[in-house]
Scaffold this active site. Sequence first.
Site, PDB file in Angstrom:
ATOM      1  N   ASP A  83      -3.141  -0.677  -4.633  1.00 61.73           N
ATOM      2  CA  ASP A  83      -4.312  -1.513  -4.896  1.00 61.73           C
ATOM      3  C   ASP A  83      -4.202  -2.307  -6.203  1.00 61.73           C
ATOM      4  OD1 ASP A  83      -5.290  -0.190  -2.689  1.00 61.73           O
ATOM      5  OD2 ASP A  83      -7.181   0.395  -3.619  1.00 61.73           O
ATOM      6  N   HIS A 228      -1.741   2.276  -7.555  1.00 59.31           N
ATOM      7  CA  HIS A 228      -2.138   0.969  -8.078  1.00 59.31           C
ATOM      8  C   HIS A 228      -0.951   0.265  -8.738  1.00 59.31           C
ATOM      9  CE1 HIS A 228      -5.927   3.182  -7.760  1.00 59.31           C
ATOM     10  NE2 HIS A 228      -6.533   2.011  -7.703  1.00 59.31           N
TER      11      HIS A 228
END
Length: 258
Positions: A83, A228
């Site tokens: 992400d 991430h």
Amino acid sequence: MTGDAAAARSAAGRGAAARRAARARSAQVAWSLVRRAEALHDGTRARPALLAGGPVFRLPADDADGADDAGGPGGPQVALTVDDGPDPRWTPRLLDVLDAHGVRATFFVIGERAARHPELLRRTLAAGHTLANHSHTHPQPFAALPPAAIEAELRRTQQAILDATGQAPQLFRAPAGGWSRSVLAAARGLGLTPADWSVDPKDWRAPPAARIARTVLGAGPGDIILCHDGGGDRSGTVSALATALGTLRDRGVRFRTL
């Protein structure tokens, strides 16, 4: 409009926004409890009616075993998701790690960052990974936005990815897992499948790489791992995955995109 009327209208607007934020926070807590519960079963049970329209937390039971996206032999499967990118510093490094281990991942990108770095989207796609929608500006709490603003966040990101790659995403993840009826309806209305996760090393907090790796190594069949590549220093994530992916591969775990 008189000064008193304008003040009253402004106060009413602030009150409505505060109520939306409170409902959004409550919904986020509720969905986090659902996430924990979903992570405890293997996906073989039918979902309760209440959750039937909710996000995907795990790979379907039928997909938890079999050949992976890189053509590897059958075995227990997990999905790695990434992400908050693209990020010009961390995304290329992470792509190199994934390539070294023959792992394909699903990248949930932020629209405004995608528009600034379209070349990274093209590189990600060319490497065999999947691109997905993670809102345009990553506002939080996401579910507190008015429905029109939620839809605009999704639409702008769809367009940014389409402009960069010629392909529109089919998946959406709410920032910080901020689901609500309005968020789910907006995603479904644009033909997007809402996707959540079941394994979270909380690497967005930048913990030590060993802690990130330990959580990732705990992934089992059907799990969706959250990591991430944007939003801060992701050196720990890159280092952790460089270690953990090889170990999981050695255990016979296979990776697939969502």
